[in-house]
Structures are given as structure tokens and as C-alpha cells.
Scaffold this motif. Structure first.
Motif, mmCIF file in Angstrom:
data_model
loop_
_atom_site.group_PDB
_atom_site.id
_atom_site.type_symbol
_atom_site.label_atom_id
_atom_site.label_comp_id
_atom_site.label_asym_id
_atom_site.label_seq_id
_atom_site.Cartn_x
_atom_site.Cartn_y
_atom_site.Cartn_z
ATOM 1 N N LYS A 298 0.805 -1.233 0.000
ATOM 2 C CA LYS A 298 0.000 0.000 0.000
ATOM 3 C C LYS A 298 0.823 1.261 0.000
ATOM 4 C CE LYS A 298 -3.654 -2.386 2.422
ATOM 5 N NZ LYS A 298 -3.882 -3.036 3.687
ATOM 6 N N CYS B 144 -2.405 2.442 -4.175
ATOM 7 C CA CYS B 144 -1.588 2.668 -2.964
ATOM 8 C C CYS B 144 -2.177 3.789 -2.111
ATOM 9 C CB CYS B 144 -0.165 3.058 -3.347
ATOM 10 S SG CYS B 144 0.788 1.683 -3.964
ATOM 11 N N ASN B 145 -1.913 3.727 -0.807
ATOM 12 C CA ASN B 145 -2.295 4.836 0.071
ATOM 13 C C ASN B 145 -1.386 6.029 -0.168
ATOM 14 O OD1 ASN B 145 -4.179 3.229 1.232
ATOM 15 N ND2 ASN B 145 -2.897 2.665 2.987
ATOM 16 N N THR C 93 2.239 7.344 -2.475
ATOM 17 C CA THR C 93 3.398 7.137 -3.347
ATOM 18 C C THR C 93 4.358 8.306 -3.126
ATOM 19 O OG1 THR C 93 2.072 8.120 -5.128
ATOM 20 C CG2 THR C 93 2.306 5.744 -5.149
ATOM 21 N N GLY D 63 -0.676 7.393 -5.774
ATOM 22 C CA GLY D 63 -1.538 6.802 -4.751
ATOM 23 C C GLY D 63 -2.518 7.851 -4.240
#
Ligand code: MGD
Ligand code: MGD
Ligand code: SF4
Ligand code: MO
Length: 767
Positions: free
Chosen positions: A472, A498-499, A501, A516
Motif C-alpha cells: 500500500k 496505494c495509500n 506514493t 496513490g
């Protein structure tokens, strides 16, 4: 395809419009005056006269800036006082040291989706990123953030994950030894080995093949070996564009009597002839012919060719006993020769010839030319490493060298030519998802940390893990993960899940735009930028393709005071992520000598690092294969037995290789020309055989779409101009990264998991 999908796709790859193709004017030889003119144009255009002069005078000089271009070595001895660099080195330094900058106003003016409408070429022209930028969830614009707040965001995100293995820490190959060492230390203290790198897409197959057969994953030759060798075989490499100073070494080899054999599906200008711009003769237009035997191999036909050569050498040996093969070397230093020779005898020459696509007479000529030679260097790059059977093909190279006793002596050996300027050094420093045990033991002993022992994700597995929601958090220490990796739209989906990046970058690229939920850009000093700590100028070190570690000293004033060096970014991030860490992170940033002291304690071969790296030419790392000491399980070099594995093509299918133009550095596009190949002002081209085009009713310069459905997923690359070109039948070539949408994430090399970017099965339809 719906308009919505196509719009989303467009953001992920940039515009699919044409820029205005012009063709013709292919060069008969590489470099010469045009290269000098291009160098000057790029450098002075980007940074003006005085900064430009300073950059160029320092480039690759002892105590100067190590070229941020490729990993080709500098001469150990005397260097040219005026120009120890090539056209592409000049372009690389111009790209990095431009005085143009993307400040907060640039990001305020341009939303993320507006920026994604720009081409990669245009993105690069926005200048150096001048301050840390943060994209909050749901926002359309990156906004400036302080360094402390940026690290706090990262710390909170990483400490909120359920497991450290939900985070991925990628590295591109420009990162210095010092930064790479600190980065892996931080990541391992945090608790994961998820450290994919660009090497996974590059020379990974080389590392696997050479470690197994010769006991070391790196090449064995030194630059000087080129000057005393008898035969140089260059396979799957385009040095005129990608390692231009290699041509100087080839010229010298040639003058000393070496025979050069080139194996490539295309007749690359840089392999044909060279006008040395450092010689008056070269500037006046006089060229040296380089290749003596040019073998136009079919894509992935190399293993068949190598086996055909070995088989014919065996016949020669039977006709001239004791003169062709090095029996003494084989008996003393190798294992598996008998099985290998037996295997060769069983192979059908006709099948091998058919599979490599080279007329038998031509192969016989080559064999005749090399049969009595015993000093041979084999060079290779991406044309060999990015196929399904790459590891086996590279082992076949080793077989040929072993037959000839051409390893472990002067003028002979393996020469995998590395790409990024410090990709080899990063690996030495432990940037690896499969870290060696002794490194982890040393980190434990020296720093008192408990590094994880399970292997982490490599590049392809990282993409899959993000796609599945298992990872994530993504951080890139340099590079352009989205555009460099395969299956662009799939990778984009993965990154978007992703949460967070985070990218440590010098220049804007598409990975900042396909992000993300939240995203950070951390701007860093480049190789050429001055880096002072406590009033003292710091330097970093790198390892080139021949295993020489040497220093690089930034000389130019950074474009902004808000840039931090990579080591400082890592140390400050480590404090935020690992508040309880016992490692004295602050100390490393006081003076980089402390980092090198730590490296010396953990990585073999770096004794007396701080002193030896200060010697102008640096020092060689230990390399068993160079001495003929094979650090395999039983001390012997290994012959291996492999079979060719032809890639089946159904009707209407083509085998595509994705290659570099003369005007790019990986995903950084310097310009739109591919001068040597006679292709100008356009990158959306597909090179095809004229007869294939005729059969399909495709006219020269007609517009086509390229597509495949590998693994049941539809992939399309729209709008390519078909160009008739001298390339084997049923084979085509396109540029990377435009064609990466077609490289299936699941199509990777056996044993190395490298995407098969040089053998992608596609179909073509008229647009
Ligand atoms: N200017 C510049 N320099 C660079 C780079 C750059 O982008 N621009 N990139 C750097 C990096 S990271 C790397 S890894 C290197 C890459 O350097 P190269 O490996 O030279 O780069 P590619 O353009 O990928 O081309 C490979 C060559 O392999 C040939 N080829 C393709 N398939 C096959 C095959 O099946 N068999 C054989 N025998 N040949 C084949 C192609 O025709 C082409 O000539 O360059 C480094 N240096
Ligand atoms: N289809 C296809 N795909 C390929 C290949 C291929 O031949 N065909 N080749 C593969 C190969 S060999 C490689 S090596 C990879 C390359 O993959 P990457 O290394 O990920 O890509 P690059 O384009 O080299 O990365 C460029 C970015 O690095 C950043 N950068 C530049 N200098 C610095 C620096 O000093 N520090 C930091 N922190 N950032 C910096 C800039 O922001 C720039 O935008 O691509 C692979 N992908
Ligand atoms: S050959 Fe490579 S390292 Fe040398 S100057 Fe050219 S780009 Fe730079
Ligand atoms: Mo590479």
C-alpha cells in the motif's frame, strides 16, 4: 473502448499524437562532428555558457563529476583534458543541470491531469523540481510542503501499515553508493526486503547466469582487456547510442588487431563505423570501420547462434586437434564440459541455423576467423537480457568462453555492459530483494538491528502486490516506475491503489502524475550539484561496469536551496519513520566519510574505503572470475546444457523488441530524433520488414495500431507509423517507453523475472 477508458489511459502514457515524422539521412558512422555539435547545443542551451563549460570540463575527470549517463568505465590512466565524455553524457548532464526550475507556481498553474496531457519530452522540459511537493487526497494540484512535514507524513503512513511488508522501496541506478547503503539500512531496520530496483528489468538475467556459472554476477573484464584482446563479440547492444565511449575502446582494439563481430537484428550505425571526435581525423570525417562480421540475428536467435558457433568450433577442433579448444583450461578449471560437448554433438546444425536466421556460410566465416584465437571478450546488454530464456542464453555465452579458455586471463572475459551509472554499485550496497546472508549478518552485528531474512518483492512482484492490495506504500529512490515497468495500464492501476506514493526525484516524470491516494515529490541534488555539509564539500562514490569504485564531486550551484541530498533525505526520513532507532543517523550527514566507514564494516572489498576512494582513479573491487578463481560451490566454472526455445508466432503475429532511440535516456526523452537510424521528429514508429508490410497491405508510413491479448488482457498501443526497415521477417521494433503498454506483466524471464521487453508477441492492424 469507451472514451472514458481511453482518457484515463491517455493520462497514463501521454498523448498518442504524431509529432511530424521525417526520414532519411541515416548515418554511415557514429559520432564525429555532429556529435560535438549536439553536445554543445544541449549543454549550452540548458544552462548557458559559463555553467555549461564548468560542467563539461569536470565531466569524468579525476576529482570531477562522474557522468550520470551510463556505466561505461573511464580510463584508469591518462584522461583527455578537454573532453572525456560523449554526446549522450553531455545530454545527460544538460538534462540534470538545467537552470530551469519547476517552482510552486508551476504546480499551482498546472493540475495533475493537465500535466498528464504533456508528453514525456515536454514533462522533462519543465525543469528541476525546486521544493518538496505534496498532493493531498482528492486534490488536483501538488502544493509545497516543508521537509519536516513531508517526513512526518511518511512516518505516519509507514507506521500505520499492518506490516512493513506492505511497503515497497524501489531504487533506480543513479543513486550513489552512500545513499544506496543508507537506504537499504533504513528499509531493513524498518523491517522489509521489498527493495525492487531497475536492475530487475535490466541485467538481472546476467547476474543470475554469471553467479551460477562463474561465481560472480558481474563482468570480468577491465577496460585494458579491450586493448589486448583478439576477438570482441558484441551481442544485443547498441553502444553508439547507449555506451558511446565504448566506441573509443573498440577503435583502439581494432587498431591493435582485434576482430569485431556484431550480433543484432538491426544494422546499428555505431557498430559499423566510428569517427572519433577526440581525434582531428574523426572531426574531419575520417572513420574507423568497427565490425568485421555483422550477423543479423533474428530476435532471440542468439542461443541458436552461439550453439551453432560452438558446434562448428568442435568440428574445427576435430580437424585441428589441440588448436581450437583449450583442453587444459577446461580440465583444470571447469566442470560439465563432457556433457556440454555431447549435447552440442546431438544438436542439428540446420535447426540452429534456421532459428538464428543467419546463413550458414556467414557463421562458418566467423568460426574460421576465430578458431585459432584464444583471447575473446563477449559484450552484451538488453538485446540478450530481456527474453524468456535470457538466463540460458547468457550461460551459453559462458560455455563459449570456457571452450576457448577465454576467462580469467588478460584480454578475455565477460563484459555485460551495465546501464545506469551506478546500478552495479547499488547492488553491491545491498539494494536487492534477495540480500546475501553475510550482508544481513553484518548489519545485525554493526548496527544491532534485526533485518528481515525472508526475500522481498522484485519489480514485477511489487506491481502484482500493489495490484492485489497487498502493498500500500510505494517509494521510488529515483527512477520512473510507471513508465519503465511493463504493462503500463496495469501498473498504473497498481500505483493508484496505494495509500501513498513517494518519489525522490530531480525532474518531473509520469510516476508523479499516476499516484496513490496521497503523493509526495522529494526533490534531490543530482550528481552535478554541489553538496556542502558544515562548510565542507562532500562527494559520493559509484561503481562502474568493470567494478571500479571511484568518487564523484558535485561542482555546480543547485538551482534551489530547498533541495536535499539523497543521504540527507534518507537520514531525516529514518528519524521520522524509526523514532526509536539506535543508529546515529544524524552523524552520517555531518560528513559522508562516516557513511563510507559504515560501508567498509558491512560490505566486502571496501577496506580503507575513505583513503582509496580519494585516489583519482579509485579502486577495483575483488573479482574472482577476473583472476580465474571461480567462487562456485566447488571452485569450478560450470558448463551448462540448454536447449533453444523458439517463440511460436501464429499467423499475423510479430515478435516485437522495444529499444532506445538516440535521443532518450530510458524514460527521459531528450529529443525526438533517432539520428543514426534516420528517423526524425517522431517516436511513434514501428520498424517492419518491407515484405511483411506488403503482405499485410500496409503502405510505408501508414498508421497502425499494435495489440495483444496475452493472458486474456487486451492491450493496445494506438497510432504508430509503420516504417519499412532492414529487420528480419516477422520481427518489429518500437521505442521504449511508448510501447510498454504492450509488455505483459506476466511475461518474464525464467529465473530472473525480468520483463521480456525484447520479445513481445503482438499483432498489427491498420488504423
Ligand atoms: N543514451 C542513452 N544511454 C543509455 C540509456 C539510454 O536510454 N540512453 N540507457 C542505459 C541503460 S539503463 C541501459 S540498460 C543500457 C541499454 O543499452 P542497450 O542494451 O544497447 O539498449 P537497447 O536500446 O535496449 O538495445 C539493445 C540492442 O539490442 C538489439 N536487440 C534487441 N533484441 C535482440 C535480440 O534478441 N538479439 C540480439 N542480438 N540483439 C537484440 C537491438 O536491436 C538494440 O541494438 O544503456 C544505458 N545507456
Ligand atoms: N519496454 C522496455 N522497458 C524497459 C526497458 C526496455 O528496454 N524496454 N529497459 C529497462 C531498463 S534496462 C531500465 S534500467 C529501466 C529504467 O527504469 P528507471 O531507472 O526507473 O527509469 P529512468 O527513466 O532511468 O528514471 C528517470 C527518472 O529518474 C530521476 N532521476 C534522475 N537523476 C536522479 C538522481 O540523481 N536522483 C534521483 N533521486 N532521481 C533521479 C528523474 O526524476 C527521472 O525522471 O527501464 C526498463 N524498462
Ligand atoms: S559513455 Fe556513458 S558514462 Fe561515458 S560519457 Fe558517455 S554517457 Fe557518460
Ligand atoms: Mo538498464
Amino acid at each position: 473502448m469507451s472514451d472514458k477508458v481511453r482518457d484515463k489511459w491517455a493520462e497514463e502514457i501521454g498523448p498518442e499524437e504524431f509529432t511530424g515524422l521525417r526520414t532519411g539521412g541515416e548515418s554511415g558512422s557514429a559520432a564525429g562532428l555532429p556529435a560535438v555539435i549536439m553536445s554543445v547545443k544541449h549543454v549550452f542551451g540548458a544552462m548557458g555558457l559559463s555553467r555549461g563549460m564548468k560542467a563539461l570540463f569536470n565531466l569524468n575527470q579525476k576529482g570531477g563529476i562522474d557522468c550520470p549517463g551510463c556505466a561505461w568505465p573511464d580510463p584508469d590512466g591518462k584522461r583527455s583534458p578537454i573532453a572525456e565524455y560523449c554526446e549522450n553524457g553531455a545530454k545527460a548532464i544538460a538534462e540534470e543541470s538545467t537552470t530551469k526550475k519547476a517552482g510552486p507556481d508551476f504546480f499551482a498553474k498546472n493540475s495533475v491531469s493537465e500535466l498528464s496531457q504533456l508528453s514525456d519530452y515536454e514533462l522533462g522540459k519543465s525543469g528541476r523540481i525546486a521544493q518538496p511537493m505534496f498532493l493531498e487526497e482528492g486534490e488536483e494540484h501538488y502544493k509545497e510542503i516543508s521537509w519536516d512535514d513531508a517526513f512526518k507524513e511518511i512516518g505516519e503512513e509507514l507506521n500505520g501499515l499492518e506490516s512493513p511488508d506492505e511497503a515497497i522501496f524501489y531504487t533506480s541506478g543513479r543513486t550513489s553508493n552512500e545513499a544506496a547503503f543508507l537506504y537499504q539500512l533504513m528499509v531493513r531496520e524498518y523491517g522489509t526486503n521489498n527493495m525492487p530496483d531497475c536492475s530487475n528489468m535490466c541485467h538481472e538475467s546476467t547476474g543470475v547466469a554469471l553467479s551460477e556459472t562463474l561465481g560472480i554476477g558481474k563482468g570480468s573484464v577491465k577496460l585494458e582487456d579491450f586493448y589486448e584482446t583478439e576477438v570482441i563479440l558484441i551481442m544485443g547492444q547498441n553502444p553508439g547510442t547507449n555506451h558511446p565511449r565504448m566506441l573509443t575502446a573498440l577503435q583502439k582494439a581494432k587498431r591493435n588487431g582485434a576482430i569485431i563481430i556484431s550480433v543484432n537484428p538491426l544494422f546499428e550505425t555505431g557498430l559499423k563505423a566510428f569517427k572519433n571526435p577526440q581525434e582531428i581525423k574523426g572531426l574531419l570525417g575520417m572513420s574507423t570501420d568497427l565490425t568485421d562480421h555483422y550477423l543479423q540475428v533474428r530476435i532471440n536467435g542468439d542461443m541458436a547462434l552461439l550453439q551453432a558457433i560452438a558446434k562448428l568450433l568442435l568440428e574445427e577442433e576435430n580437424a585441428n586437434p589441440g588448436k581450437v579448444l583449450d583442453h587444459e583450461f577446461m580440465a583444470e578449471n571447469t566442470e560439465g564440459a563432457e556433457a556440454y560437448i555431447q549435447h552440442l554433438q546431438n544438436l542439428s546444425l540446420d535447426t540452429l541455423v534456421e532459428n538464428c536466421g543467419i546463413p550458414i556460410e556467414q557463421i562458418r566465416e566467423v568460426v574460421k576467423a576465430i578458431r585459432f584465437k584464444n583471447k575473446m571478450i563477449i559484450c552484451w546488454a538488453m538485446g540478450l537480457t530481456q527474453h524468456k530464456n535470457s538466463v540460458d542464453t547468457i550461460k551459453e555465452i559462458v560455455n563459449l568462453l570456457l571452450l576457448k579458455g577465454s576467462i580469467g586471463k588478460a584480454g578475455a572475459g565477460t563484459c555485460p555492459v551495465r546501464g545506469h551509472s551506478n546500478v552495479q554499485g547499488d547492488r553491491t550496497m545491498g539494494i536487492y530483494e534477495k540480500p546475501p546472508k553475510n550482508l544481513l549478518d553484518n548489519l545485525e552485528r554493526v548496527f544491532g538491528i534485526s533485518p528481515p531474512r525472508e526475500y522481498g518483492y522484485d519489480t514485477v512482484d511489487s506491481i502484482k502486490a500493489m495490484h492485489r492490495g497487498k502493498a500500500k506504500f510505494f517509494m521510488g529512490m529515483g527512477g520512473n516506475f510507471l513508465s519503465a515497468t511493463p504493462d503500463t495500464h496495469y501498473t498504473a492501476e497498481a500505483l493508484r491503489k496505494c495509500n501513498m506514493t513517494v518519489h525522490v526525484s530531480t525532474k518531473l516524470n509520469r510516476s508523479h502524475l499516476i499516484h496513490g491516494k496521497r503523493a509526495l515529490i522529494l526533490p534531490t541534488l543530482g550528481r552535478s550539484d554541489e553538496d556542502f555539509k558544515n562548510g565542507q564539500r562532500q562527494f559520493v562514490s559509484v561503481e562502474n561496469s568493470t567494478g571500479v569504485v571511484h568518487s564523484s564531486h558535485g561542482k555546480l550551484k543547485p538551482v534551489s536551496e530547498k533541495l536535499l541530498s539523497e543521504p540527507e533525505i534518507i537520514c531525516r526520513m529514518a528519524r521520522a519513520v524509526l523514532p526509536g532507532s539506535k543508529i546515529h543517523w544524524e552523524k552520517f550527514v555531518l560528513n559522508y566519510d562516516y557513511i563510507r566507514d559504515a560501508i567498509e564494516k558491512c560490505v566486502p572489498g571496501f577496506d580503507d574505503y575513505n583513503r582509496r576512494v580519494r585516489r583519482g582513479r579509485g579502486f577495483y573491487l575483488p573479482n574472482g572470475a577476473r583472476q580465474g578463481d571461480f567462487e562456485t560451490d566447488n571452485g569450478k566454472a560450470k558448463f551448462t546444457v540448454s536447449d533453444i526455445s523458439p517463440i511460436p508466432l501464429d499467423e499475423g503475429e510479430f515478435l516485437m523488441m522495444t529499444i532506445r532511440s538516440h535521443d532518450q535516456y530510458n524514460t527521459t526523452i531528450y529529443g525526438l530524433n533517432d539520428r543514426y537510424r534516420g528517423i526524425r521528429n517522431e517516436r511513434r514508429v514501428v520498424l517492419m520488414h518491407r515484405e511483411d508490410m506488403e503482405e499485410m497491405g500496409i503502405e510505408n508510413k501508414a498508421v497502425v495500431d499494435l495489440y495483444n491479448n496475452h493472458g486474456g488482457r487486451a492491450r493496445v498501443a494506438h497510432n504508430f507509423i509503420a516504417l519499412a526497415y532492414d529487420i528480419p521477417r516477422r520481427m518489429v521494433a518500437t521505442y521504449f517507453p511508448e510501447a510498454n503498454v504492450l509488455v505483459p506483466v506476466k511475461s518474464t524471464a525464467e529465473y530472473s523475472n525480468t520483463p521480456t521487453s525484447k520479445s513481445v508477441v503482438i499483432s498489427i492492424r491498420k488504423n
